[in-house]
Design a protein around this motif. Structure first.
Motif, PDB file in Angstrom:
ATOM      1  N   MET A 151       0.829  -1.201   0.000  1.00 18.01           N
ATOM      2  CA  MET A 151       0.000   0.000   0.000  1.00 18.01           C
ATOM      3  C   MET A 151       0.866   1.253   0.000  1.00 18.01           C
ATOM      4  SD  MET A 151      -3.236  -0.549  -0.238  1.00 18.01           S
ATOM      5  CE  MET A 151      -3.860   1.025   0.356  1.00 18.01           C
ATOM      6  N   ALA A 152       1.948   1.239   0.788  1.00 22.69           N
ATOM      7  CA  ALA A 152       2.848   2.389   0.841  1.00 22.69           C
ATOM      8  C   ALA A 152       3.499   2.638  -0.511  1.00 22.69           C
ATOM      9  CB  ALA A 152       3.909   2.166   1.910  1.00 22.69           C
ATOM     10  N   GLU A 153       3.730   1.564  -1.249  1.00 23.74           N
ATOM     11  CA  GLU A 153       4.360   1.661  -2.569  1.00 23.74           C
ATOM     12  C   GLU A 153       3.328   1.832  -3.685  1.00 23.74           C
ATOM     13  OE1 GLU A 153       6.621  -1.938  -2.739  1.00 23.74           O
ATOM     14  OE2 GLU A 153       8.102  -1.262  -1.276  1.00 23.74           O
ATOM     15  N   ARG A 154       2.059   1.934  -3.308  1.00 25.50           N
ATOM     16  CA  ARG A 154       0.943   2.128  -4.257  1.00 25.50           C
ATOM     17  C   ARG A 154       0.897   1.036  -5.319  1.00 25.50           C
ATOM     18  NH1 ARG A 154      -1.324   7.699  -4.606  1.00 25.50           N
ATOM     19  NH2 ARG A 154      -0.565   8.811  -2.778  1.00 25.50           N
ATOM     20  N   ARG A 155       1.098  -0.189  -4.903  1.00 31.13           N
ATOM     21  CA  ARG A 155       1.072  -1.325  -5.829  1.00 31.13           C
ATOM     22  C   ARG A 155      -0.360  -1.863  -5.931  1.00 31.13           C
ATOM     23  NH1 ARG A 155       5.910  -4.440  -2.972  1.00 31.13           N
ATOM     24  NH2 ARG A 155       5.218  -6.229  -4.224  1.00 31.13           N
ATOM     25  N   LEU A 156      -1.264  -0.981  -6.377  1.00 29.63           N
ATOM     26  CA  LEU A 156      -2.682  -1.297  -6.394  1.00 29.63           C
ATOM     27  C   LEU A 156      -3.027  -2.382  -7.406  1.00 29.63           C
ATOM     28  CD1 LEU A 156      -4.157   2.312  -6.106  1.00 29.63           C
ATOM     29  CD2 LEU A 156      -4.037   0.577  -4.312  1.00 29.63           C
ATOM     30  N   VAL A 157      -2.364  -2.355  -8.556  1.00 26.41           N
ATOM     31  CA  VAL A 157      -2.651  -3.356  -9.586  1.00 26.41           C
ATOM     32  C   VAL A 157      -2.202  -4.735  -9.123  1.00 26.41           C
ATOM     33  CG1 VAL A 157      -2.181  -4.086 -11.957  1.00 26.41           C
ATOM     34  CG2 VAL A 157      -2.508  -1.665 -11.445  1.00 26.41           C
ATOM     35  N   GLU A 158      -1.032  -4.804  -8.535  1.00 23.53           N
ATOM     36  CA  GLU A 158      -0.542  -6.094  -8.031  1.00 23.53           C
ATOM     37  C   GLU A 158      -1.477  -6.653  -6.964  1.00 23.53           C
ATOM     38  OE1 GLU A 158       3.489  -7.987  -5.972  1.00 23.53           O
ATOM     39  OE2 GLU A 158       3.521  -5.953  -6.802  1.00 23.53           O
ATOM     40  N   LEU A 159      -1.950  -5.800  -6.090  1.00 26.08           N
ATOM     41  CA  LEU A 159      -2.906  -6.245  -5.077  1.00 26.08           C
ATOM     42  C   LEU A 159      -4.209  -6.713  -5.720  1.00 26.08           C
ATOM     43  CD1 LEU A 159      -2.399  -3.498  -2.339  1.00 26.08           C
ATOM     44  CD2 LEU A 159      -2.176  -5.955  -1.971  1.00 26.08           C
ATOM     45  N   LEU A 160      -4.590  -6.056  -6.799  1.00 26.31           N
ATOM     46  CA  LEU A 160      -5.849  -6.402  -7.453  1.00 26.31           C
ATOM     47  C   LEU A 160      -5.773  -7.746  -8.177  1.00 26.31           C
ATOM     48  CD1 LEU A 160      -8.704  -5.266  -7.855  1.00 26.31           C
ATOM     49  CD2 LEU A 160      -7.900  -4.158  -9.949  1.00 26.31           C
ATOM     50  N   THR A 161      -4.597  -8.173  -8.576  1.00 25.26           N
ATOM     51  CA  THR A 161      -4.469  -9.498  -9.176  1.00 25.26           C
ATOM     52  C   THR A 161      -4.674 -10.593  -8.139  1.00 25.26           C
ATOM     53  OG1 THR A 161      -2.064  -9.563  -8.849  1.00 25.26           O
ATOM     54  CG2 THR A 161      -2.861  -8.689 -10.944  1.00 25.26           C
ATOM     55  N   ASP A 162      -4.531 -10.241  -6.868  1.00 23.66           N
ATOM     56  CA  ASP A 162      -4.712 -11.209  -5.788  1.00 23.66           C
ATOM     57  C   ASP A 162      -6.173 -11.336  -5.380  1.00 23.66           C
ATOM     58  OD1 ASP A 162      -3.363 -12.855  -3.527  1.00 23.66           O
ATOM     59  OD2 ASP A 162      -4.645 -11.451  -2.429  1.00 23.66           O
ATOM     60  N   GLN A 163      -6.917 -10.218  -5.481  1.00 27.18           N
ATOM     61  CA  GLN A 163      -8.310 -10.217  -5.024  1.00 27.18           C
ATOM     62  C   GLN A 163      -9.043  -9.010  -5.600  1.00 27.18           C
ATOM     63  OE1 GLN A 163     -10.542  -9.150  -0.878  1.00 27.18           O
ATOM     64  NE2 GLN A 163      -8.810 -10.517  -0.711  1.00 27.18           N
ATOM     65  N   ASN A 164     -10.295  -9.185  -5.983  1.00 24.74           N
ATOM     66  CA  ASN A 164     -11.101  -8.077  -6.483  1.00 24.74           C
ATOM     67  C   ASN A 164     -11.621  -7.253  -5.307  1.00 24.74           C
ATOM     68  OD1 ASN A 164     -12.665  -6.295  -7.908  1.00 24.74           O
ATOM     69  ND2 ASN A 164     -14.300  -7.755  -8.359  1.00 24.74           N
ATOM     70  N   TYR A 165     -10.769  -6.390  -4.804  1.00 25.85           N
ATOM     71  CA  TYR A 165     -11.144  -5.608  -3.628  1.00 25.85           C
ATOM     72  C   TYR A 165     -12.102  -4.465  -3.972  1.00 25.85           C
ATOM     73  CZ  TYR A 165      -7.043  -2.965  -5.310  1.00 25.85           C
ATOM     74  OH  TYR A 165      -6.130  -2.289  -6.085  1.00 25.85           O
ATOM     75  N   LEU A 166     -12.330  -4.202  -5.267  1.00 31.11           N
ATOM     76  CA  LEU A 166     -13.330  -3.192  -5.620  1.00 31.11           C
ATOM     77  C   LEU A 166     -14.748  -3.708  -5.405  1.00 31.11           C
ATOM     78  CD1 LEU A 166     -10.771  -2.054  -7.277  1.00 31.11           C
ATOM     79  CD2 LEU A 166     -12.507  -0.994  -8.710  1.00 31.11           C
ATOM     80  N   ILE A 167     -14.932  -5.013  -5.499  1.00 30.69           N
ATOM     81  CA  ILE A 167     -16.192  -5.718  -5.286  1.00 30.69           C
ATOM     82  C   ILE A 167     -17.165  -5.599  -6.459  1.00 30.69           C
ATOM     83  CG2 ILE A 167     -18.247  -5.963  -3.820  1.00 30.69           C
ATOM     84  CD1 ILE A 167     -15.700  -6.959  -2.508  1.00 30.69           C
ATOM     85  N   THR A 168     -17.327  -4.391  -7.017  1.00 29.50           N
ATOM     86  CA  THR A 168     -18.408  -4.154  -7.968  1.00 29.50           C
ATOM     87  C   THR A 168     -18.093  -2.986  -8.895  1.00 29.50           C
ATOM     88  OG1 THR A 168     -20.727  -3.425  -8.113  1.00 29.50           O
ATOM     89  CG2 THR A 168     -19.516  -2.765  -6.163  1.00 29.50           C
ATOM     90  N   THR A 169     -18.699  -2.987 -10.083  1.00 34.08           N
ATOM     91  CA  THR A 169     -18.567  -1.840 -10.984  1.00 34.08           C
ATOM     92  C   THR A 169     -19.127  -0.566 -10.360  1.00 34.08           C
ATOM     93  OG1 THR A 169     -20.587  -2.662 -12.060  1.00 34.08           O
ATOM     94  CG2 THR A 169     -18.522  -3.032 -13.215  1.00 34.08           C
ATOM     95  N   SER A 170     -20.042  -0.705  -9.407  1.00 32.01           N
ATOM     96  CA  SER A 170     -20.621   0.471  -8.741  1.00 32.01           C
ATOM     97  C   SER A 170     -19.579   1.241  -7.938  1.00 32.01           C
ATOM     98  CB  SER A 170     -21.763   0.046  -7.805  1.00 32.01           C
ATOM     99  OG  SER A 170     -22.803  -0.576  -8.516  1.00 32.01           O
ATOM    100  N   ASN A 171     -18.432   0.652  -7.715  1.00 33.84           N
ATOM    101  CA  ASN A 171     -17.355   1.292  -6.961  1.00 33.84           C
ATOM    102  C   ASN A 171     -16.323   1.934  -7.885  1.00 33.84           C
ATOM    103  OD1 ASN A 171     -15.871   2.043  -4.678  1.00 33.84           O
ATOM    104  ND2 ASN A 171     -14.776   0.094  -4.564  1.00 33.84           N
ATOM    105  N   MET A 172     -16.657   2.108  -9.162  1.00 35.28           N
ATOM    106  CA  MET A 172     -15.716   2.649 -10.143  1.00 35.28           C
ATOM    107  C   MET A 172     -16.124   4.032 -10.616  1.00 35.28           C
ATOM    108  SD  MET A 172     -15.198  -0.532 -12.747  1.00 35.28           S
ATOM    109  CE  MET A 172     -14.693  -2.156 -12.183  1.00 35.28           C
TER     110      MET A 172
END
Length: 256
Positions: A151-172
């Motif tokens: 998170m400190a390194e802003r590796r959001l894409v790498e984290l997203l490959t592990d889990q869909n933490y957005l949950i839904t298109t409504s969160n975009m």
């Protein structure tokens, strides 16, 4: 200002609340609706809401009707949007009050192309039953120290490959130009949201807004509950395709 796009399918019990949750923000310039062949009267509710709020709500449901799938309807709506910033809302979800004010006030939003936040969970009656703080709540899939570092390194894409933490298109929330750049939503039934978020944040600048922005409704007819086996197969295929896309993207950046 924002364009809100709402694809509708068999959510007569929920769609009115969804539309109202977008209408209450003065930062929403327009709300675009399309019904995807509902059989429960959702299309009539959408049409009546558009008539009652004609200055801001447009019903783009074609006379031919039919069911084309969420990814196609989303792409149709985004292409018709007048604003550069587009927010998706599923017809059984709702926006949290003040979400657009929270977005524009956040310093990270000014320089991003794609933004998301935290998600509240509600049941069929609309009662809150839980919450998820984006990538901060990984449900134990990552060691806490690894998560803090990523998170400190802003590796959001790498984290997203592990889990869909957005949950839904409504969160975009994303720029219309970014949607065009990545080729819109792809034809997945269960993971079109996850796939789009990965490609969008790979190609654009992502921002995690640490506010609760969306209420996701959990009920017996959620699409993801149709078939666990089919959803897993589609997820694995999507992630394999994304890894190839990411490798090509990295190669292009290196050459450039």
């Amino acid at each position: 200002m924002f364009s809100v796009v709402i694809p509708i399918y068999n959510h007569a019990k929920f769609v009115r609340q969804a539309i109202w949750s977008a209408l209450r923000s003065p930062l929403v310039k327009e709300i675009l609706l399309v019904d995807d062949g509902s059989k429960d009267g959702s299309d009539k509710i959408a049409a009546s809401m558009a008539r009652a709020h004609s200055s801001r709500v447009r019903d783009l449901t074609p006379r031919s009707g039919g069911n084309r799938g969420a990814h196609n309807r989303l792409n149709e709506l985004v292409e018709r949007a007048q604003c550069e910033w587009v927010a998706v809302l599923n017809s059984d979800d709702a926006f949290v009050s003040g979400r657009f004010d929270a977005l524009v006030a956040h310093p990270d939003f000014r320089d991003c192309d794609f933004a998301f936040g935290n998600v509240l969970f509600m049941n069929e009656r609309g009662a809150l039953i839980g919450a998820k703080r984006g990538p901060l709540d990984t449900w134990g899939l990552l060691p806490s120290l690894d998560l803090v570092r990523m998170m400190a390194e802003r590796r959001l894409v790498e984290l997203l490959t592990d889990q869909n933490y957005l949950i839904t298109t409504s969160n975009m929330v994303f720029r219309k130009s970014l949607h065009a750049r990545v080729g819109g939503f792809h034809p997945y039934r269960y993971v079109h949201d996850w796939d789009f978020a990965l490609r969008a944040m790979l190609a654009g600048r992502g921002a995690y807004i640490r506010r609760f922005l969306t209420a996701y409704r959990m009920h017996s007819h959620n699409t993801i509950l149709e078939s666990e086996r089919k959803a897993i197969i589609e997820m694995n295929s999507m992630l394999d395709n994304f890894k190839l896309d990411a490798a090509r993207f990295a190669e292009t950046k290196t050459i450039g």
